[in-house]
Scaffold this motif. Structure first.
Motif, PDB file in Angstrom:
ATOM      1  N   ASP A   1      19.621  49.829  81.394  1.00 43.83           N
ATOM      2  CA  ASP A   1      20.554  48.867  80.823  1.00 43.83           C
ATOM      3  C   ASP A   1      20.110  48.538  79.399  1.00 43.83           C
ATOM      4  N   ILE A   2      20.916  48.901  78.404  1.00 42.83           N
ATOM      5  CA  ILE A   2      20.564  48.608  77.015  1.00 42.83           C
ATOM      6  C   ILE A   2      21.487  47.545  76.425  1.00 42.83           C
ATOM      7  N   SER A   3      22.095  46.747  77.291  1.00 40.33           N
ATOM      8  CA  SER A   3      23.058  45.748  76.816  1.00 40.33           C
ATOM      9  C   SER A   3      22.407  44.665  75.969  1.00 40.33           C
ATOM     10  N   ASP A   4      21.069  44.580  76.001  1.00 42.55           N
ATOM     11  CA  ASP A   4      20.399  43.575  75.186  1.00 42.55           C
ATOM     12  C   ASP A   4      20.188  44.045  73.747  1.00 42.55           C
ATOM     13  N   ARG A   5      20.470  45.317  73.452  1.00 40.38           N
ATOM     14  CA  ARG A   5      20.333  45.812  72.080  1.00 40.38           C
ATOM     15  C   ARG A   5      21.474  45.289  71.209  1.00 40.38           C
ATOM     16  N   ALA A   6      21.230  45.267  69.920  1.00 42.16           N
ATOM     17  CA  ALA A   6      22.218  44.750  68.981  1.00 42.16           C
ATOM     18  C   ALA A   6      23.452  45.645  68.919  1.00 42.16           C
ATOM     19  N   ALA A   7      24.619  45.038  68.817  1.00 39.16           N
ATOM     20  CA  ALA A   7      25.840  45.801  68.560  1.00 39.16           C
ATOM     21  C   ALA A   7      25.775  46.355  67.142  1.00 39.16           C
ATOM     22  N   PRO A   8      26.232  47.578  66.911  1.00 36.74           N
ATOM     23  CA  PRO A   8      26.168  48.145  65.552  1.00 36.74           C
ATOM     24  C   PRO A   8      26.809  47.243  64.500  1.00 36.74           C
ATOM     25  N   GLU A   9      27.913  46.612  64.862  1.00 33.74           N
ATOM     26  CA  GLU A   9      28.617  45.758  63.904  1.00 33.74           C
ATOM     27  C   GLU A   9      27.747  44.603  63.419  1.00 33.74           C
ATOM     28  N   SER A  10      26.824  44.156  64.266  1.00 31.04           N
ATOM     29  CA  SER A  10      25.988  43.016  63.894  1.00 31.04           C
ATOM     30  C   SER A  10      24.923  43.378  62.864  1.00 31.04           C
ATOM     31  N   VAL A  11      24.679  44.679  62.684  1.00 28.44           N
ATOM     32  CA  VAL A  11      23.656  45.127  61.737  1.00 28.44           C
ATOM     33  C   VAL A  11      24.251  45.404  60.359  1.00 28.44           C
ATOM     34  N   VAL A  12      25.565  45.603  60.302  1.00 32.42           N
ATOM     35  CA  VAL A  12      26.213  45.962  59.043  1.00 32.42           C
ATOM     36  C   VAL A  12      25.999  44.923  57.944  1.00 32.42           C
ATOM     37  N   PRO A  13      26.060  43.614  58.224  1.00 31.61           N
ATOM     38  CA  PRO A  13      25.824  42.655  57.136  1.00 31.61           C
ATOM     39  C   PRO A  13      24.483  42.846  56.425  1.00 31.61           C
ATOM     40  N   ALA A  14      23.425  43.162  57.171  1.00 29.26           N
ATOM     41  CA  ALA A  14      22.135  43.420  56.537  1.00 29.26           C
ATOM     42  C   ALA A  14      22.206  44.661  55.658  1.00 29.26           C
ATOM     43  N   PHE A  15      22.875  45.687  56.154  1.00 29.40           N
ATOM     44  CA  PHE A  15      23.068  46.919  55.377  1.00 29.40           C
ATOM     45  C   PHE A  15      23.796  46.623  54.071  1.00 29.40           C
ATOM     46  N   ARG A  16      24.858  45.838  54.156  1.00 28.18           N
ATOM     47  CA  ARG A  16      25.644  45.525  52.960  1.00 28.18           C
ATOM     48  C   ARG A  16      24.849  44.652  51.982  1.00 28.18           C
ATOM     49  N   ARG A  17      24.034  43.729  52.495  1.00 28.04           N
ATOM     50  CA  ARG A  17      23.233  42.908  51.587  1.00 28.04           C
ATOM     51  C   ARG A  17      22.261  43.778  50.799  1.00 28.04           C
ATOM     52  N   MET A  18      21.694  44.797  51.449  1.00 28.44           N
ATOM     53  CA  MET A  18      20.815  45.722  50.738  1.00 28.44           C
ATOM     54  C   MET A  18      21.576  46.425  49.624  1.00 28.44           C
ATOM     55  N   LEU A  19      22.757  46.937  49.950  1.00 30.44           N
ATOM     56  CA  LEU A  19      23.554  47.638  48.940  1.00 30.44           C
ATOM     57  C   LEU A  19      23.964  46.713  47.805  1.00 30.44           C
ATOM     58  N   ASP A  20      24.475  45.549  48.164  1.00 24.79           N
ATOM     59  CA  ASP A  20      25.023  44.648  47.157  1.00 24.79           C
ATOM     60  C   ASP A  20      23.947  44.071  46.249  1.00 24.79           C
ATOM     61  N   ALA A  21      22.708  44.018  46.747  1.00 24.99           N
ATOM     62  CA  ALA A  21      21.607  43.495  45.942  1.00 24.99           C
ATOM     63  C   ALA A  21      21.085  44.521  44.944  1.00 24.99           C
ATOM     64  N   ALA A  22      21.557  45.780  45.069  1.00 28.20           N
ATOM     65  CA  ALA A  22      21.015  46.855  44.225  1.00 28.20           C
ATOM     66  C   ALA A  22      19.491  46.820  44.262  1.00 28.20           C
ATOM     67  N   ALA A  23      18.969  46.792  45.467  1.00 27.13           N
ATOM     68  CA  ALA A  23      17.527  46.692  45.681  1.00 27.13           C
ATOM     69  C   ALA A  23      16.799  47.895  45.084  1.00 27.13           C
ATOM     70  N   PRO A  24      15.518  47.742  44.783  1.00 24.23           N
ATOM     71  CA  PRO A  24      14.745  48.904  44.331  1.00 24.23           C
ATOM     72  C   PRO A  24      14.783  50.020  45.371  1.00 24.23           C
ATOM     73  N   ASN A  25      14.707  51.247  44.916  1.00 22.02           N
ATOM     74  CA  ASN A  25      14.678  52.377  45.845  1.00 22.02           C
ATOM     75  C   ASN A  25      13.565  52.191  46.863  1.00 22.02           C
ATOM     76  N   GLY A  26      13.843  52.632  48.108  1.00 20.90           N
ATOM     77  CA  GLY A  26      12.798  52.529  49.108  1.00 20.90           C
ATOM     78  C   GLY A  26      13.330  52.511  50.519  1.00 20.90           C
ATOM     79  N   ARG A  27      12.419  52.265  51.450  1.00 18.23           N
ATOM     80  CA  ARG A  27      12.744  52.212  52.876  1.00 18.23           C
ATOM     81  C   ARG A  27      12.806  50.751  53.310  1.00 18.23           C
ATOM     82  N   TYR A  28      13.909  50.376  53.950  1.00 15.87           N
ATOM     83  CA  TYR A  28      14.092  48.993  54.363  1.00 15.87           C
ATOM     84  C   TYR A  28      14.482  48.921  55.841  1.00 15.87           C
ATOM     85  N   ARG A  29      14.029  47.854  56.485  1.00 12.82           N
ATOM     86  CA  ARG A  29      14.467  47.526  57.838  1.00 12.82           C
ATOM     87  C   ARG A  29      15.586  46.499  57.769  1.00 12.82           C
ATOM     88  N   ALA A  30      16.444  46.528  58.778  1.00 13.51           N
ATOM     89  CA  ALA A  30      17.542  45.573  58.801  1.00 13.51           C
ATOM     90  C   ALA A  30      17.042  44.142  58.757  1.00 13.51           C
TER      91      ALA A  30
END
Length: 230
Positions: free
Chosen positions: A195-224
Motif C-alpha cells: 500500500d503506497i497510499s501514504d506517498r505524496a500525490a504528484p500534483e502536490s509536488v508541482v508547486p515546489a518544482f515551479r518555485r525552483m523554476l520561477d526563482a531561476a535558482a543556481p544550476n544544481g540538484r534540488y530536492r522538492a
C-alpha cells in the motif's frame, strides 16, 4: 507563448507538470509510449486553451526525439525541456548479483542516454531562448538502497551528466529535481503488493518544482523539500 517539451507526460508527475504549465499559458510538446493515455492527456490539456503536440513513442528511438524537437520548433522555439520519462527496470527490484544485463542496458538507455540525446538535439533551440533543462532524479541516486542498484545508479549517472553539462553550457539553466516518493505507477511497481497510499500525490509536488523554476535558482540538484513553502 513559451514552449516546453515534457517526456513521460501522459500520467504521474509529468502530466501534473504539464497541467500546471498549461494553466500558465505554456504551449506543450508531450510524449509517452502508451498512445491511449497520451491522447487522453492531450485532450485534457487542449481544453485549457493552449497548443499541444502529443507524439507517442519511445525516448530511446532517435527519430522520436527528432520529432519532439521539430514539433517544439514548429510552435515557435523551446524554453523548457523536462526529461521526466524513466524506467524502473524489473519488478520486483533485483539484487545486483542477479541483475539481468539486458534489463540494465535498457534502464541506462531510457534513464541516461535518451535524456542526453534529447538535450543534444534541443541545444540550438535552448541556446536561442537561453532556456532551461530539468531532469527528474531520485533519492536512490545518492543513497544505497538494497535492490535499487540499477535504477539508482542510472539516476546518479544522469545527475553527473547534468552537473557537467551545466558547466559546459553556462548560458542555460540546468537542474536535477528529486521529487521524493510519490504515488505513481512506477513507485507502485517498486513495491508490488504494498500500500503506497501514504506517498505524496504528484500534483502536490508541482508547486515546489515551479518555485525552483520561477526563482531561476543556481544550476544544481534540488530536492522538492528544499522548495516547500516557508
Amino acid at each position: 507563448m513559451p514552449v516546453a517539451i515534457i517526456t513521460g507526460a501522459s500520467q504521474g508527475f509529468g502530466r501534473a507538470i504539464a497541467t500546471d504549465l498549461a494553466k500558465d499559458g505554456w504551449a506543450l510538446v508531450i510524449d509517452a509510449r502508451r498512445t491511449d493515455k497520451l491522447e487522453e492527456a492531450a485532450r485534457t490539456l487542449e481544453g485549457l486553451g493552449i497548443p499541444v503536440r502529443a507524439i507517442a513513442g519511445d525516448v530511446t528511438d532517435p527519430d522520436h526525439l527528432v520529432a519532439l524537437v521539430e514539433s517544439a520548433e514548429g510552435l515557435g522555439g523551446l524554453n523548457l525541456l523536462i526529461n521526466n520519462a524513466s524506467t524502473l527496470g524489473p519488478s520486483p527490484l533485483p539484487r545486483l548479483d542477479g541483475y539481468p544485463m539486458d534489463a540494465l542496458r535498457r534502464v541506462y538507455e531510457v534513464n541516461v542516454f535518451a535524456p542526453l540525446a534529447l538535450v543534444q538535439l534541443a541545444l540550438p533551440l535552448l541556446r536561442r531562448s537561453r532556456g532551461t533543462v530539468v531532469s527528474v532524479s531520485s533519492d536512490a541516486a545518492v543513497a544505497a538502497y538494497d535492490g535499487w542498484g540499477g535504477y539508482g545508479s542510472s539516476k546518479a549517472a544522469l545527475d553527473l551528466l547534468h552537473a557537467v553539462l551545466a558547466g559546459e553550457q553556462p548560458e542555460l539553466q540546468i537542474y536535477q529535481f528529486d521529487p521524493g516518493d510519490m504515488r505513481t505507477e512506477m513507485h507502485q511497481a517498486a513495491f508490488p503488493g504494498e500500500d503506497i497510499s501514504d506517498r505524496a500525490a504528484p500534483e502536490s509536488v508541482v508547486p515546489a518544482f515551479r518555485r525552483m523554476l520561477d526563482a531561476a535558482a543556481p544550476n544544481g540538484r534540488y530536492r522538492a523539500d528544499q522548495w516547500s513553502e516557508p
